[in-house]
Design a protein around this motif. Structure first.
Motif, PDB file in Angstrom:
ATOM      1  N   VAL A  68      30.200  33.451  -9.316  1.00 19.21           N
ATOM      2  CA  VAL A  68      29.870  33.869 -10.678  1.00 19.21           C
ATOM      3  C   VAL A  68      30.242  35.334 -10.900  1.00 19.21           C
ATOM      4  CG1 VAL A  68      27.994  34.237 -12.323  1.00 19.21           C
ATOM      5  CG2 VAL A  68      28.072  32.130 -10.951  1.00 19.21           C
ATOM      6  N   VAL A  69      29.943  36.180  -9.912  1.00 10.35           N
ATOM      7  CA  VAL A  69      30.269  37.610 -10.029  1.00 10.35           C
ATOM      8  C   VAL A  69      31.787  37.801 -10.105  1.00 10.35           C
ATOM      9  CG1 VAL A  69      30.208  39.813  -8.828  1.00 10.35           C
ATOM     10  CG2 VAL A  69      28.155  38.392  -8.944  1.00 10.35           C
ATOM     11  N   ALA A  70      32.553  37.057  -9.274  1.00 10.73           N
ATOM     12  CA  ALA A  70      34.017  37.165  -9.316  1.00 10.73           C
ATOM     13  C   ALA A  70      34.565  36.731 -10.664  1.00 10.73           C
ATOM     14  CB  ALA A  70      34.625  36.317  -8.194  1.00 10.73           C
ATOM     15  N   ALA A  71      33.939  35.716 -11.260  1.00  7.55           N
ATOM     16  CA  ALA A  71      34.376  35.280 -12.585  1.00  7.55           C
ATOM     17  C   ALA A  71      34.072  36.343 -13.641  1.00  7.55           C
ATOM     18  CB  ALA A  71      33.703  33.963 -12.943  1.00  7.55           C
ATOM     19  N   LEU A  72      32.931  37.033 -13.507  1.00  7.22           N
ATOM     20  CA  LEU A  72      32.605  38.107 -14.445  1.00  7.22           C
ATOM     21  C   LEU A  72      33.570  39.276 -14.302  1.00  7.22           C
ATOM     22  CD1 LEU A  72      28.694  38.117 -14.229  1.00  7.22           C
ATOM     23  CD2 LEU A  72      30.116  37.219 -16.080  1.00  7.22           C
ATOM     24  N   PHE A  73      34.059  39.505 -13.099  1.00  2.00           N
ATOM     25  CA  PHE A  73      35.030  40.593 -12.901  1.00  2.00           C
ATOM     26  C   PHE A  73      36.291  40.366 -13.740  1.00  2.00           C
ATOM     27  CE2 PHE A  73      33.359  41.672  -8.385  1.00  2.00           C
ATOM     28  CZ  PHE A  73      32.324  42.403  -8.947  1.00  2.00           C
ATOM     29  N   VAL A  74      36.640  39.089 -13.975  1.00  2.19           N
ATOM     30  CA  VAL A  74      37.826  38.789 -14.781  1.00  2.19           C
ATOM     31  C   VAL A  74      37.673  39.369 -16.179  1.00  2.19           C
ATOM     32  CG1 VAL A  74      39.218  36.940 -15.791  1.00  2.19           C
ATOM     33  CG2 VAL A  74      38.329  36.703 -13.462  1.00  2.19           C
ATOM     34  N   THR A  89      35.621  49.971  -7.230  1.00  2.16           N
ATOM     35  CA  THR A  89      34.499  50.248  -6.333  1.00  2.16           C
ATOM     36  C   THR A  89      33.438  49.158  -6.427  1.00  2.16           C
ATOM     37  OG1 THR A  89      34.914  52.620  -6.582  1.00  2.16           O
ATOM     38  CG2 THR A  89      32.763  51.967  -5.733  1.00  2.16           C
ATOM     39  N   THR A  90      33.182  48.690  -7.650  1.00  2.00           N
ATOM     40  CA  THR A  90      32.212  47.597  -7.833  1.00  2.00           C
ATOM     41  C   THR A  90      32.671  46.340  -7.107  1.00  2.00           C
ATOM     42  OG1 THR A  90      31.635  48.522  -9.993  1.00  2.00           O
ATOM     43  CG2 THR A  90      30.973  46.244  -9.550  1.00  2.00           C
ATOM     44  N   HIS A  91      33.947  46.036  -7.175  1.00  2.00           N
ATOM     45  CA  HIS A  91      34.488  44.857  -6.489  1.00  2.00           C
ATOM     46  C   HIS A  91      34.284  44.956  -4.978  1.00  2.00           C
ATOM     47  CE1 HIS A  91      37.461  43.625  -9.928  1.00  2.00           C
ATOM     48  NE2 HIS A  91      36.233  43.892 -10.366  1.00  2.00           N
ATOM     49  N   ILE A  92      34.624  46.120  -4.411  1.00  4.04           N
ATOM     50  CA  ILE A  92      34.527  46.277  -2.953  1.00  4.04           C
ATOM     51  C   ILE A  92      33.059  46.214  -2.513  1.00  4.04           C
ATOM     52  CG2 ILE A  92      35.058  47.770  -1.006  1.00  4.04           C
ATOM     53  CD1 ILE A  92      37.496  46.558  -2.362  1.00  4.04           C
ATOM     54  N   VAL A  93      32.172  46.883  -3.250  1.00  2.00           N
ATOM     55  CA  VAL A  93      30.751  46.873  -2.891  1.00  2.00           C
ATOM     56  C   VAL A  93      30.200  45.452  -2.983  1.00  2.00           C
ATOM     57  CG1 VAL A  93      28.462  47.671  -3.591  1.00  2.00           C
ATOM     58  CG2 VAL A  93      30.382  49.279  -3.514  1.00  2.00           C
ATOM     59  N   ALA A  94      30.614  44.702  -4.020  1.00  2.00           N
ATOM     60  CA  ALA A  94      30.168  43.305  -4.134  1.00  2.00           C
ATOM     61  C   ALA A  94      30.671  42.489  -2.944  1.00  2.00           C
ATOM     62  CB  ALA A  94      30.670  42.717  -5.450  1.00  2.00           C
ATOM     63  N   ASP A  95      31.909  42.720  -2.533  1.00  2.00           N
ATOM     64  CA  ASP A  95      32.436  42.011  -1.363  1.00  2.00           C
ATOM     65  C   ASP A  95      31.583  42.306  -0.127  1.00  2.00           C
ATOM     66  OD1 ASP A  95      34.455  40.889  -2.821  1.00  2.00           O
ATOM     67  OD2 ASP A  95      35.958  42.379  -2.279  1.00  2.00           O
ATOM     68  N   ILE A  96      31.240  43.576   0.061  1.00  2.00           N
ATOM     69  CA  ILE A  96      30.458  43.965   1.241  1.00  2.00           C
ATOM     70  C   ILE A  96      29.067  43.332   1.196  1.00  2.00           C
ATOM     71  CG2 ILE A  96      29.414  45.931   2.420  1.00  2.00           C
ATOM     72  CD1 ILE A  96      31.809  47.608   1.454  1.00  2.00           C
ATOM     73  N   ILE A  97      28.414  43.404   0.030  1.00  2.00           N
ATOM     74  CA  ILE A  97      27.038  42.870  -0.075  1.00  2.00           C
ATOM     75  C   ILE A  97      27.013  41.370   0.176  1.00  2.00           C
ATOM     76  CG2 ILE A  97      25.139  42.448  -1.686  1.00  2.00           C
ATOM     77  CD1 ILE A  97      25.804  45.168  -2.983  1.00  2.00           C
ATOM     78  N   PHE A  98      27.865  40.632  -0.510  1.00  2.00           N
ATOM     79  CA  PHE A  98      27.839  39.174  -0.356  1.00  2.00           C
ATOM     80  C   PHE A  98      28.322  38.739   1.022  1.00  2.00           C
ATOM     81  CE2 PHE A  98      27.724  39.253  -5.045  1.00  2.00           C
ATOM     82  CZ  PHE A  98      26.683  38.353  -5.258  1.00  2.00           C
ATOM     83  N   THR A  99      29.273  39.456   1.587  1.00  2.00           N
ATOM     84  CA  THR A  99      29.739  39.102   2.936  1.00  2.00           C
ATOM     85  C   THR A  99      28.621  39.287   3.952  1.00  2.00           C
ATOM     86  OG1 THR A  99      32.011  39.706   2.368  1.00  2.00           O
ATOM     87  CG2 THR A  99      31.463  39.574   4.706  1.00  2.00           C
ATOM     88  N   VAL A 100      27.884  40.401   3.841  1.00  2.00           N
ATOM     89  CA  VAL A 100      26.776  40.653   4.764  1.00  2.00           C
ATOM     90  C   VAL A 100      25.670  39.606   4.573  1.00  2.00           C
ATOM     91  CG1 VAL A 100      24.930  42.277   5.326  1.00  2.00           C
ATOM     92  CG2 VAL A 100      27.267  43.098   5.010  1.00  2.00           C
TER      93      VAL A 100
END
Length: 526
Positions: A68-74, A89-100
């Motif tokens: 859902v977050v990736a779709a909102l980034f579009v 920066t928001t994209h990278i931080v979201a990647d880190i949070i969800f990956t962890v």
């Protein structure tokens, strides 16, 4: 959003271009693909032994939220808001949070999930032009260490040690530094390429302007006779009226004679081509290409002749002006002495001789005056000339030349008027009227003067009923010192044309069925 905002270029952040946003769009496309794969993984394997009790549901929830977050980034990328660096920066931080978060649901997936951050950090460095890459590596390393520590404190079974986690964090920094270095090098190359592209575009514009404004015609022709480029001047010189399509039109279609000449033309040869608009000198410049392309330079011979004529006349004008000033004083003395001699003698022979002296002195004085007038042609004082002023001037000249009134037929359009220097107009009409009276039949109406309008031009025509000008003399009429009159100076018509050009008018000879007709074309108004 109003129309002005919608029409605004999609460059929203200073220093970032459409290519940056496009790269961010591709990066997010990778994220969407990854999150959909994670969602399918959770759906297919959520109840397997890969996850502990309840962890599969959490994995599915995190993966779906990530999608859902990736779709909102579009939406943010399409709107170009907020700024580019904030979104990245928001994209990278979201990647880190969800990956962890996803790593914490399954120790069997933790090691593989940690490697996904390598792609995010590298992509962030490349997309963001190397900015904040090491910061992203730091955030990912801290998050990974915290996740590993929480797993140990929570007594969750783990297959990794701090050493392995440390190696992975070191990899993050190495990938971040490498992405930063490669990006900076790519940026320098891109900046250099852009500068060279701008210089090339400027050079192309300069070349285009130089070609369009060149007095010579330029034709770029391939070895097989295909026209690759034709300047407007070249087409005008060749008299080509049909469209020329570069890369398709053959040279034979433009000028068969030039095509024949080009096939046997060497770089050192400069033959002359008889074109419809006058003779052209042709030069060939090879381009040293594989297909034997070359540039044909078409030089208008009439322009070269006019330039040579102007130089000759300029030198002649300076010389004759100096001579004229030196001649005028002794000429006045000779004329005055001849008058005194004619008054003090009654000898017919001596009277005849003094008359010859006076006539030739007057002829020389007229020649000197014409030369001085020629050198004063640019001293313009234009005034408005209407029907009444032109009629008065014709009457004055008719009286000065002792022409009977019924010998001249005058037909002037009373609505027309034009701007002209009155002294220059008097000199032009005097020359034309004197020549017409000399060659006409002297019958009533033998000279016709007409002023009429044609389009935007006012045409003043003087025509006589003489024998006209022989065809072999018509091209020499306005050359200096050319005359068919033994008593003429050969400067009258040349001076008249120069004075007309000084007043932005054109004096020309019009061939007709009978007599000689001279036309003065000038811009007039009603």
């Amino acid at each position: 959003m109003n129309a002005a905002t919608a029409a605004r270029p999609r460059l929203a952040t200073q220093g970032y271009f459409a290519s940056h946003w496009r790269s961010l769009d591709y990066f997010n496309l990778y994220r969407l693909t990854l999150t959909m794969a994670l969602v399918f993984t959770g759906v297919l394997f959520g109840a397997s032994e890969m996850f502990t009790e309840g962890a599969g549901e959490r994995f599915q929830a995190y993966a779906f939220a990530y999608l859902v977050v990736a779709a909102l980034f579009v939406l943010g990328i399409r709107a170009r808001w907020p700024g580019f660096q904030v979104q990245l920066t928001t994209h990278i931080v979201a990647d880190i949070i969800f990956t962890v978060l996803l790593m914490g649901t399954s120790q069997r997936l933790a090691d593989g999930m940690g490697l996904l951050l390598v792609v995010s950090i590298a992509s962030g460095g490349l997309v963001g032009s190397g900015r904040l890459t090491l910061l992203y590596a730091s955030i990912a390393s801290i998050a990974l260490l915290l996740q590993h520590s929480l797993s140990i404190l929570g007594y969750s079974p783990t297959n990794s040690s701090y050493f392995q986690v440390g190696l992975l964090c070191t990899g993050y920094f190495a990938i971040g530094w490498l992405a930063h270095t490669l990006t900076q090098r790519a940026l320098r190359s891109e900046t250099l390429a852009q500068q060279q592209a701008e210089e090339l575009a400027l050079l192309n514009r300069i070349n285009a302007l130089a070609i369009e404004n060149s007095p010579d015609g330029l034709l770029a022709v391939s070895g097989d006779g295909i026209v690759r480029h034709a300047s407007p001047r070249a087409l005008a010189l060749l008299g080509v009226t049909t469209p020329v399509v570069p890369g398709r039109t053959r040279l034979e279609a433009c000028s068969p004679e030039l095509a024949r000449l080009a096939r046997q033309l060497s770089p050192d040869a400069t033959p002359t081509l008889n074109a419809p608009n006058g003779p052209l000198r042709v030069r060939c410049i090879p381009l040293a290409t594989a297909d034997g392309s070359r540039v044909l330079v078409l030089e208008d011979q009439s322009l070269a002749a006019q330039a040579a004529q102007r130089l000759k006349l300029a030198a002649l004008g300076r010389l004759t002006a100096n001579i004229a000033h030196e001649i005028r004083n002794p000429l006045s003395a000779i004329s005055h002495a001849a008058q005194l001699l004619s008054e003090d003698t009654h000898d017919p022979t001596q009277v005849k001789l003094t008359g010859i002296i006076e006539n030739n002195a007057r002829r020389l004085d007229r020649l000197v005056e014409e030369v001085l007038t020629l050198n004063r042609r640019d001293r313009l004082k234009p005034t408005s000339v209407n029907h009444a002023a032109l009629s008065a001037l014709i009457a004055e000249l008719q009286q000065a030349e002792a022409i009977p009134a019924d010998r001249i037929s005058v037909n002037l359009d009373e609505r027309l008027h034009f701007q002209f220097d009155p002294d220059h107009l008097r000199q032009i009409l005097w020359n034309l009227l004197r020549n017409a009276w000399r060659v006409c039949s002297k019958n009533p109406g033998c000279i016709q003067i007409r002023l009429h309008q044609q389009a935007e031009l006012a045409l003043l025509e003087i025509q006589d009923d003489g024998t006209g000008v022989p065809p072999e003399h018509q091209s020499k009429l306005f050359e200096p010192f050319f005359t068919t009159d033994a008593q003429g100076t050969g400067l009258g018509l040349f001076l008249a044309r120069e004075l007309a050009e000084a007043n932005h008018a054109v004096l020309a000879y019009v061939p007709g069925a009978w007599g000689a007709r001279f036309r003065l074309s000038l811009y007039g108004s009603t």
